[in-house]
Enzyme design. Structure first.
Site: not given
Ligand code: PRP
Length: 182
Positions: A103, A134, A155, A47, A106, A162
């Protein structure tokens, strides 16, 4: 970029908004690190790759770019905090200054794990450059020195982010329509 627009409920940040804010973040980092010649900028795949690619072009310092890939054991939409490293850094960060680009924050569990892991390698310093924070209840307490924008707990896709591997190439950031993922 019309092909995916109908899946987007509303645009939060346009390409221009992102360019402007990321230029500001890069200028701030350049100022804060003006005495540093040994900077490693780390991006968490996948991401954050686009954000990092844009941010480093606004950091007017010599730096190394490196990447980590991690996977979170969760139910697919939420992190569990149990993280496995799929690809580790190529470089050594001991006694070096590190900026981690993410990126989106959450639950914060992914980044919390990552920072602990990197701290154990004894870098000279670690800062976090976060594009989106977020507005999530019970978010892990992480000090992010650079934050692009605050976003609602919805979302979010585009600009690297993605849903089922789609929408990463949108040049803007938007909220995905509920009907697409429900
Ligand atoms: C997303 C984003 C963070 C994580 C945040 O990654 O890039 O790494 O989720 O969530 P959190 O704060 O609840 O831990 P994802 O697992 O979707 O993988 P990606 O980067 O390959 O899209």
């Amino acid at each position: 970029m019309q092909a995916m627009r109908e899946d987007i409920d509303r645009v939060l940040f346009t390409q221009e908004d992102l360019e402007k804010r990321i230029a500001e973040m890069g200028a701030q980092i350049t100022e804060d690190y003006k005495d540093c010649d040994d900077l490693v900028v780390v991006s968490v795949l996948r991401g954050a790759a686009i954000f990092m690619g844009d941010l480093v072009r606004h950091i007017d310092r010599p730096l190394e770019m490196d990447y980590m890939a991690i996977s979170s054991y969760g139910n697919g939409t939420k992190s569990s905090g149990v993280v496995r490293i799929q690809k580790d850094l190529s470089s050594t960060i001991k006694d070096r200054h590190v900026i981690v680009c993410e990126d989106i924050l959450d639950s914060g569990l992914t980044l919390q794990y990552l920072i602990r892991n990197l701290q154990s390698r004894e870098p000279a310093s670690i800062d976090i450059a976060l594009l989106l924070r977020k507005n999530t209840p019970e978010q892990a307490n992480l000090k992010c020195r650079y934050i692009g924008f605050e976003v609602p707990d919805e979302f979010i896709v585009g600009y690297g982010m993605d849903y089922a591997e789609k929408y990463r190439n949108l040049p803007y950031i938007g909220v995905l329509k509920r009907e697409v993922y429900e």
